[in-house]
Design an enzyme around this catalytic site. Structure first.
Site, PDB file in Angstrom:
ATOM      1  N   CYS A 135     -22.266  -7.911   2.729  1.00 20.22           N
ATOM      2  CA  CYS A 135     -22.560  -8.506   3.946  1.00 20.22           C
ATOM      3  C   CYS A 135     -21.315  -8.590   4.769  1.00 20.22           C
ATOM      4  O   CYS A 135     -21.487  -8.866   6.130  1.00 20.22           O
ATOM      5  CB  CYS A 135     -23.442  -9.623   3.881  1.00 20.22           C
ATOM      6  SG  CYS A 135     -24.697  -9.450   2.818  1.00 20.22           S
TER       7      CYS A 135
ATOM      8  N   THR B 130       0.767  -1.122  -0.043  1.00 23.63           N
ATOM      9  CA  THR B 130      -0.027   0.163  -0.012  1.00 23.63           C
ATOM     10  C   THR B 130       1.010   1.270   0.090  1.00 23.63           C
ATOM     11  O   THR B 130       0.453   2.307  -0.625  1.00 23.63           O
ATOM     12  CB  THR B 130      -0.901   0.143   1.144  1.00 23.63           C
ATOM     13  OG1 THR B 130      -1.810  -1.102   1.089  1.00 23.63           O
ATOM     14  CG2 THR B 130      -1.527   1.286   1.312  1.00 23.63           C
TER      15      THR B 130
END
Length: 464
Positions: free
Chosen positions: A323, A70
């Site tokens: 979800c 990242t």
């Protein structure tokens, strides 16, 4: 327990473990110092850089080690944009990039700069022509992943790199998922910046790769020091870097044989899951894909409950389903592709996965899905029942989360005749994706969406 989430983080490779232990005694000193211990540390760092550069397909002096993949992405984007600020500030990304790239794009846009997001097709791949059309005179940088982290689709990086090269625009390639299977060069000769992450190939976490080709204008963001060409400030974690480079070389030596073996296993999953489980959509390109990764979505299933059920059965998998997210928004990858997001399961096999493990997974999956659907009182597979003469129904699913709005739609569709409509009121962001996906799977007509108070009204017309 079978670990099937290598796309998130691969198990530590034995070579990485050996190299890490061996270098702990030699690589602790400051490699910038001229005394004996510093020189030993410098030799280890230089050897690791040469090995990693060879694996990537770049020059050692083009490669820097960062503290994560990242960080490599954020530094690469910010540095390339700053280096080309006289050209402009326009940034191009694809709609299915890793979140690290999209977060960098969002920060750039918040600062008042233009960003273009290139769409993808239903298989998850970009069209190189779309990148060509997105290029502008003020384009400073374009970004494209080499392969998608959620569905495994391999992107046409060589074609996009050629388009960008012709326009004089650098291309940053996020190769976190593909580097374990081989170097980027010579397949993509026109890349400009490159990022990857050690823990994706079985190296230790906390080591990222950032390569910046000679001739690419680059201005490191933030305060810099003399380390890593000014691109990654701070003391290098030499034992972890050595382990990362050694394991990358080992993984590449095994890649061809392991890729062929794992491709057979993921092909087995792609073929068998729709046979074993009704109402399933397999996502991603069936051919142009990573060898170890397959993703599918199960209609009328709660992704989080499904993952827990599989975990109890001894299988660690992941999901892009809304979800499983604290934001309750569907995966941006699945959304961009326009495929079903509910009940999503990503299987990414680590090296050494046995066929027996995959067969065992296929054996427990139908029961796990059926159990989740039963708890949600989902409708049985098949066409809707005959309907009484009602022209239209409204289903209020406000406040209900995936997959309940779709389940209620499936139950209601039998209450209208062919040609009648069902309108679902929902404030769950996943409904915007999953209701049209349900229509495509069920052969019904998705009429469209309209604002409705605190949510949206999604209208479906029964065709059969």
């Amino acid at each position: 327990m079978s670990y099937f989430d290598a796309a998130s983080s691969a198990p530590l490779h034995p070579v990485a473990r050996q190299a890490l232990h061996a270098s702990l005694d030699e690589g602790w000193a400051d490699p910038a110092r001229l005394y004996r211990e510093g020189r030993r540390a410098r030799l280890l760092l230089d050897a690791a850089r040469e090995a990693a550069a060879e694996a990537v397909g770049c020059r050692p002096d083009e490669l820097s080690f960062t503290t994560s993949g990242t960080r490599a992405v954020h530094t690469g984007i910010a540095g390339a944009l700053a280096g080309r600020r006289r050209t402009g500030s326009h940034l191009i990304v694809s709609a299915v990039e890793h979140s690290s790239v999209l977060h960098g794009a969002e920060a750039h846009e918040r600062a008042g700069h233009p960003v273009t997001e290139v769409p993808v097709g239903r298989g998850g791949a970009v069209d190189p022509g779309e990148y060509a059309r997105a290029l502008r005179p003020d384009t400073a940088l374009a970004c494209l992943q080499s392969a998608n982290h959620e569905v495994g689709t391999v992107q046409p990086v060589a074609e996009v790199a050629g388009v960008c090269h012709q326009a004089g625009v650098p291309l940053l390639v996020d190769a976190a998922q593909s580097l374990p299977w081989g170097p980027l060069v010579p397949e993509v000769p026109d890349w400009s910046l490159f990022t990857a992450s050690s823990h994706k190939w079985g190296g230790p976490a906390g080591v990222g790769l950032l390569a910046v080709r000679k001739g690419v204008r680059f201005a490191p963001p933030g305060p810099v020091d003399e380390r890593e060409s000014g691109r990654a400030a701070g003391f290098e974690n030499i034992p972890a870097i050595v382990a990362a480079a050694a394991s990358l070389r080992a993984v590449h030596a095994e890649a061809a044989a392991e890729a062929a073996r794992l491709r057979e296993l993921t092909a087995l999953i792609r073929a068998r899951v729709p046979e074993l489980v009704p109402d399933v959509e397999v996502a991603g390109d069936p051919e142009l894909r990573l060898p170890h990764l397959v993703t599918f979505s199960c209609l009328y299933a709660d992704g989080e409950s499904l993952l827990h059920a599989l975990d109890r059965a001894g299988f660690s998998v992941s999901s892009g389903s809304s979800c499983t997210s604290s934001t309750l928004t569907p995966s941006h990858v699945l959304t961009a592709m326009g495929v079903l997001s509910e009940g999503n399961v990503r299987v990414s096999l680590p090296a050494g996965t046995a066929r027996e493990e995959v067969e065992s997974f296929l054996g427990v999956l139908p029961g796990a899905v059926a159990g989740v659907r039963r708890k949600l009182d989902a409708p049985a597979a098949g066409a809707p029942a005959a309907a009484p003469p009602a022209e239209g129904l409204v289903v209020d699913s406000l406040g209900k989360r995936c997959p309940l709005p779709v389940i209620e739609l499936a139950k209601a569709i039998g209450g209208v005749p062919v040609g009648g409509t069902v309108t679902v009121l929902a404030d769950d962001e996943a409904a915007r994706l999953d209701i049209p996906a349900w229509c495509a799977m069920r052969g019904q007509e998705y009429v469209g969406e309209e604002p409705a108070g605190r949510g949206s009204a999604y209208t479906v017309r029964r065709l059969s």
